[in-house]
Design a protein around this motif. Structure first.
Motif, PDB file in Angstrom:
ATOM      1  N   PHE A 111     -13.393  -6.437  35.714  1.00  0.00           N
ATOM      2  CA  PHE A 111     -14.148  -7.686  35.672  1.00  0.00           C
ATOM      3  C   PHE A 111     -14.396  -8.103  34.220  1.00  0.00           C
ATOM      4  CE2 PHE A 111     -18.023 -10.286  35.671  1.00  0.00           C
ATOM      5  CZ  PHE A 111     -17.547 -11.345  36.419  1.00  0.00           C
ATOM      6  N   HIS A 112     -14.821  -7.165  33.404  1.00  0.00           N
ATOM      7  CA  HIS A 112     -15.021  -7.472  31.981  1.00  0.00           C
ATOM      8  C   HIS A 112     -13.698  -7.899  31.336  1.00  0.00           C
ATOM      9  CE1 HIS A 112     -16.250  -7.150  27.787  1.00  0.00           C
ATOM     10  NE2 HIS A 112     -15.105  -6.512  27.600  1.00  0.00           N
ATOM     11  N   ASP A 113     -12.663  -7.085  31.534  1.00  0.00           N
ATOM     12  CA  ASP A 113     -11.387  -7.335  30.854  1.00  0.00           C
ATOM     13  C   ASP A 113     -10.712  -8.624  31.311  1.00  0.00           C
ATOM     14  OD1 ASP A 113     -11.569  -5.052  29.324  1.00  0.00           O
ATOM     15  OD2 ASP A 113     -10.401  -3.808  30.702  1.00  0.00           O
ATOM     16  N   ILE A 114     -10.733  -8.882  32.598  1.00  0.00           N
ATOM     17  CA  ILE A 114      -9.985 -10.044  33.103  1.00  0.00           C
ATOM     18  C   ILE A 114     -10.851 -11.311  33.133  1.00  0.00           C
ATOM     19  CG2 ILE A 114      -8.651 -10.990  35.023  1.00  0.00           C
ATOM     20  CD1 ILE A 114      -7.233  -8.680  33.548  1.00  0.00           C
ATOM     21  N   GLY A 116     -13.762 -11.765  31.693  1.00  0.00           N
ATOM     22  CA  GLY A 116     -14.366 -11.991  30.376  1.00  0.00           C
ATOM     23  C   GLY A 116     -13.351 -12.386  29.313  1.00  0.00           C
ATOM     24  N   HIS A 117     -12.249 -11.638  29.255  1.00  0.00           N
ATOM     25  CA  HIS A 117     -11.322 -11.833  28.132  1.00  0.00           C
ATOM     26  C   HIS A 117     -10.159 -12.772  28.388  1.00  0.00           C
ATOM     27  CE1 HIS A 117     -12.630  -8.961  25.054  1.00  0.00           C
ATOM     28  NE2 HIS A 117     -12.929  -8.094  26.004  1.00  0.00           N
ATOM     29  N   ILE A 118      -9.554 -12.648  29.551  1.00  0.00           N
ATOM     30  CA  ILE A 118      -8.222 -13.246  29.716  1.00  0.00           C
ATOM     31  C   ILE A 118      -8.155 -14.779  29.641  1.00  0.00           C
ATOM     32  CG2 ILE A 118      -6.352 -13.541  31.430  1.00  0.00           C
ATOM     33  CD1 ILE A 118      -6.207 -11.024  29.550  1.00  0.00           C
ATOM     34  N   ILE A 158     -14.374 -11.813  19.394  1.00  0.00           N
ATOM     35  CA  ILE A 158     -13.753 -11.681  20.724  1.00  0.00           C
ATOM     36  C   ILE A 158     -14.721 -11.058  21.738  1.00  0.00           C
ATOM     37  CG2 ILE A 158     -11.882 -10.474  21.952  1.00  0.00           C
ATOM     38  CD1 ILE A 158     -10.110 -11.164  19.493  1.00  0.00           C
ATOM     39  N   GLU A 159     -15.550 -10.125  21.315  1.00  0.00           N
ATOM     40  CA  GLU A 159     -16.525  -9.544  22.267  1.00  0.00           C
ATOM     41  C   GLU A 159     -17.826 -10.346  22.345  1.00  0.00           C
ATOM     42  OE1 GLU A 159     -16.069  -7.426  24.526  1.00  0.00           O
ATOM     43  OE2 GLU A 159     -14.298  -6.343  23.855  1.00  0.00           O
ATOM     44  N   PHE A 160     -18.393 -10.716  21.189  1.00  0.00           N
ATOM     45  CA  PHE A 160     -19.730 -11.316  21.232  1.00  0.00           C
ATOM     46  C   PHE A 160     -19.841 -12.614  20.430  1.00  0.00           C
ATOM     47  CE2 PHE A 160     -20.452  -7.008  22.709  1.00  0.00           C
ATOM     48  CZ  PHE A 160     -21.263  -7.258  23.820  1.00  0.00           C
TER      49      PHE A 160
END
Ligand SMILES: [Fe+2]
Length: 240
Positions: A111-114, A116-118, A158-160
């Motif tokens: 959930f975080h990786d997809i 949040g990031h993708i 990218i993270e925050f």
């Protein structure tokens, strides 16, 4: 490693559905329009009702910007992670948190990786920025100090990362976007927001276990990419 779609259970699908629906609603007006625009472009392969199939996601991403999702078992070595980034591969887990961990997990899950990031990898400037961080990290992989500085830059963007829009702060960092709590805290505007300054960021330590006490605020994604020219000059000048 490959994603094994047949291994997801009914419970996994329910958890994905819950997380996606709740956070998508929560993000309205809290997140930058670019994220929502990218999410809309991916809606046929990234939505609340089915667990995203990485092959389907990759065909959309690759056509748009050349990025792909690369399956990893969990956190990987920094040099390997940066090498994937340089090659426009974003590393993602395929496992999903349990019901007990809906609001907090220690390691990044799908959930975080997809979620949040993708989506933002559909944005050219954002993708170019991420790729160049990978480039610089590979170039300076023997230099511990520069790698640490690039990790800080990655963390505060990218993270925050947050972005200023007509006097309001919107989120674009995946750590905020995938957290109901942190997205709400940022939206309340009570945090410390510092105008984006790459010189400050590379010297700013951070704590991975708490809600961030400070965020660096950009004005455009182009600004992010262009700031790397400055960093490159700085790195070249400080080379031993
Ligand atoms: Fe992340």
């Amino acid at each position: 490693m490959k994603q094994e779609m047949e291994k997801y259970t009914k419970e996994d699908i329910e958890i994905w559905n819950y997380l996606f629906e709740n956070q998508y609603k929560n993000l309205e007006n809290k997140v930058c329009w670019e994220y929502m625009d990218c999410m809309n472009q991916l809606s046929s392969v990234l939505n609340s009702y089915e667990i995203p199939n990485f092959d389907h996601l990759n065909s959309k991403l690759k056509t748009a910007t050349g990025w792909t999702v690369h399956v990893v078992p969990g956190l990987i070595e920094a040099d390997l992670f940066f090498d994937h980034l340089r090659n426009k591969r974003f590393c993602a887990s395929t496992w999903l948190r349990s019901r007990k961990e809906l609001n907090y997990i220690e390691e990044p899950d799908m959930f975080h990786d997809i979620f949040g990031h993708i989506p933002l990898f559909m944005n050219q400037d954002y993708g170019a920025f991420a790729q160049k961080i990978g480039d610089l990290a590979c170039k300076w992989k023997q230099d511990f100090i520069k790698i640490e500085q690039l990790q800080r830059l990655y963390w505060f963007t990218i993270e925050f990362g947050v972005i200023s829009r007509q006097g309001k702060t919107k989120s674009y960092g995946a750590g905020i976007i995938s957290s109901i709590k942190e997205a709400t805290i940022v939206d309340e505007g009570k945090s410390v927001f510092i105008p984006y300054d790459i010189h400050k960021i590379i010297h700013q330590e951070y704590d991975i276990d708490t809600v961030q006490p400070r965020y660096f605020e950009i004005t455009t994604f182009k600004q992010l990419y262009e700031s790397l020219n400055e960093l490159e000059v700085l790195f070249n000048n400080s080379a031993a």
